[in-house]
Design an enzyme around this catalytic site. Structure first.
Site, PDB file in Angstrom:
ATOM      1  N   ASP A   1       0.874  -1.172   0.000  1.00 52.54           N
ATOM      2  CA  ASP A   1       0.000   0.000   0.000  1.00 52.54           C
ATOM      3  C   ASP A   1       0.914   1.226   0.000  1.00 52.54           C
ATOM      4  O   ASP A   1       2.139   1.112  -0.159  1.00 52.54           O
ATOM      5  CB  ASP A   1      -0.978  -0.043   1.193  1.00 52.54           C
ATOM      6  CG  ASP A   1      -0.305   0.187   2.532  1.00 52.54           C
ATOM      7  OD1 ASP A   1       0.938   0.272   2.587  1.00 52.54           O
ATOM      8  OD2 ASP A   1      -1.029   0.295   3.550  1.00 52.54           O
TER       9      ASP A   1
ATOM     10  N   CYS B   1       3.518  -2.944   4.009  1.00 51.81           N
ATOM     11  CA  CYS B   1       2.670  -1.821   4.421  1.00 51.81           C
ATOM     12  C   CYS B   1       3.431  -1.047   5.496  1.00 51.81           C
ATOM     13  O   CYS B   1       4.656  -1.192   5.614  1.00 51.81           O
ATOM     14  CB  CYS B   1       1.282  -2.286   4.861  1.00 51.81           C
ATOM     15  SG  CYS B   1       1.201  -3.335   6.323  1.00 51.81           S
ATOM     16  N   GLY B   2       2.740  -0.251   6.264  1.00 55.04           N
ATOM     17  CA  GLY B   2       3.445   0.536   7.270  1.00 55.04           C
ATOM     18  C   GLY B   2       4.101  -0.337   8.327  1.00 55.04           C
ATOM     19  O   GLY B   2       5.272  -0.161   8.669  1.00 55.04           O
TER      20      GLY B   2
ATOM     21  N   GLY C   1       3.471  -3.980   8.333  1.00 54.27           N
ATOM     22  CA  GLY C   1       3.470  -5.377   7.891  1.00 54.27           C
ATOM     23  C   GLY C   1       2.288  -6.152   8.469  1.00 54.27           C
ATOM     24  O   GLY C   1       1.966  -7.243   8.014  1.00 54.27           O
TER      25      GLY C   1
ATOM     26  N   ASN D   1       6.859 -23.183   9.492  1.00 50.45           N
ATOM     27  CA  ASN D   1       5.508 -22.772   9.072  1.00 50.45           C
ATOM     28  C   ASN D   1       5.326 -22.763   7.551  1.00 50.45           C
ATOM     29  O   ASN D   1       4.232 -22.491   7.064  1.00 50.45           O
ATOM     30  CB  ASN D   1       5.166 -21.378   9.611  1.00 50.45           C
ATOM     31  CG  ASN D   1       5.505 -21.218  11.079  1.00 50.45           C
ATOM     32  OD1 ASN D   1       6.383 -20.443  11.449  1.00 50.45           O
ATOM     33  ND2 ASN D   1       4.838 -21.980  11.936  1.00 50.45           N
TER      34      ASN D   1
ATOM     35  N   ARG E   1       7.008 -33.384  10.914  1.00 55.60           N
ATOM     36  CA  ARG E   1       5.914 -33.063  11.846  1.00 55.60           C
ATOM     37  C   ARG E   1       5.303 -31.687  11.531  1.00 55.60           C
ATOM     38  O   ARG E   1       4.132 -31.436  11.814  1.00 55.60           O
ATOM     39  CB  ARG E   1       6.408 -33.108  13.296  1.00 55.60           C
ATOM     40  CG  ARG E   1       7.432 -32.052  13.663  1.00 55.60           C
ATOM     41  CD  ARG E   1       7.973 -32.256  15.075  1.00 55.60           C
ATOM     42  NE  ARG E   1       8.824 -31.161  15.507  1.00 55.60           N
ATOM     43  CZ  ARG E   1      10.084 -30.984  15.132  1.00 55.60           C
ATOM     44  NH1 ARG E   1      10.639 -31.821  14.266  1.00 55.60           N
ATOM     45  NH2 ARG E   1      10.791 -29.963  15.595  1.00 55.60           N
TER      46      ARG E   1
ATOM     47  N   ARG F   1       1.191 -30.272  10.902  1.00 53.99           N
ATOM     48  CA  ARG F   1       0.578 -29.089  11.530  1.00 53.99           C
ATOM     49  C   ARG F   1       0.040 -28.122  10.492  1.00 53.99           C
ATOM     50  O   ARG F   1      -1.020 -27.509  10.672  1.00 53.99           O
ATOM     51  CB  ARG F   1       1.619 -28.414  12.432  1.00 53.99           C
ATOM     52  CG  ARG F   1       1.941 -29.303  13.619  1.00 53.99           C
ATOM     53  CD  ARG F   1       3.198 -28.929  14.337  1.00 53.99           C
ATOM     54  NE  ARG F   1       3.505 -29.927  15.364  1.00 53.99           N
ATOM     55  CZ  ARG F   1       4.678 -30.054  15.961  1.00 53.99           C
ATOM     56  NH1 ARG F   1       5.674 -29.250  15.646  1.00 53.99           N
ATOM     57  NH2 ARG F   1       4.860 -30.986  16.870  1.00 53.99           N
TER      58      ARG F   1
HETATM   59  C1  RB5 Z   1      -1.473   2.985   6.428  1.00 48.97           C
HETATM   60  O1  RB5 Z   1      -1.413   4.196   7.075  1.00 48.97           O
HETATM   61  C2  RB5 Z   1      -1.195   1.843   7.407  1.00 48.97           C
HETATM   62  O2  RB5 Z   1      -2.271   1.699   8.274  1.00 48.97           O
HETATM   63  C3  RB5 Z   1      -0.916   0.567   6.671  1.00 48.97           C
HETATM   64  O3  RB5 Z   1       0.167   0.758   5.819  1.00 48.97           O
HETATM   65  C4  RB5 Z   1      -0.538  -0.637   7.503  1.00 48.97           C
HETATM   66  O4  RB5 Z   1       0.483  -0.341   8.398  1.00 48.97           O
HETATM   67  C5  RB5 Z   1      -1.632  -1.373   8.135  1.00 48.97           C
HETATM   68  O5  RB5 Z   1      -1.418  -2.359   8.825  1.00 48.97           O
END
Ligand code: RB5
Length: 145
Positions: free
Chosen positions: A11, A68-69, A71, A102, A135, A139
């Site tokens: 984003d 994102c900001g 993650g 995982n 194993r 899971r």
């Molecule tokens: C955007 O401001 C922010 O909320 C988004 O990048 C993210 O961190 C959401 O989890």
């Protein structure tokens, strides 16, 4: 499937780090599919998490990266899709475990949390660690039952 093919998206909050990761991945000969966002205008992270998840689930890619900001939004969103195991490791140990135990198929990273060097270090560990199976496979199978 080509192991050096990867899908990525972010984003606006992860846009700059996504571009750094793309540059890095290109420098180590990955073929990258960038599903956006393509500018810093405010946008909705679930939309991009869905795009990457679907690209993996339809079989086009084995692994994906979402930025994102923090993650966290990307991790929560991607994990809504059955068959996606998204991990948001804050360090190399967790990145390694997310692969070994995982079998994480999506790496989520936070641009506002990690510097570029730390993110690339985590990315490298994640890319180069194999799933241990055994194993841990049992899971993982339980997750999708
Ligand atoms: C955007 O401001 C922010 O909320 C988004 O990048 C993210 O961190 C959401 O989890």
């Amino acid at each position: 499937m080509d192991e050096r093919k990867i899908v990525i998206a972010s984003d606006h909050g992860g846009f700059d780090l996504k571009n750094e990761l793309i540059k890095y991945l290109a420098s180590i000969d990955f073929e990258i599919c960038d599903l956006g966002t393509y500018n810093k205008e405010s946008c909705d992270y679930p939309y991009y998490a869905k795009k990457v998840s679907e690209a993996i689930l339809c079989g086009d890619f084995k692994k994906g990266i979402l930025v994102c900001g923090t993650g966290i939004g990307m991790q929560i969103s991607a994990n809504r899709f059955k068959g996606i195991r998204a991990a948001c490791p804050q360090n190399c140990y967790c990145a390694r475990m997310s692969r070994q135990h995982n079998d994480s198929n999506v790496l989520t990273l936070g641009q506002r949390v990690l510097g570029v060097d730390a993110a690339i270090e985590i990315l490298n560990v994640w890319l180069n660690t194999e799933f241990e199976g055994g194993r841990h496979q049992r899971r993982i199978d339980m997750l999708d039952e």
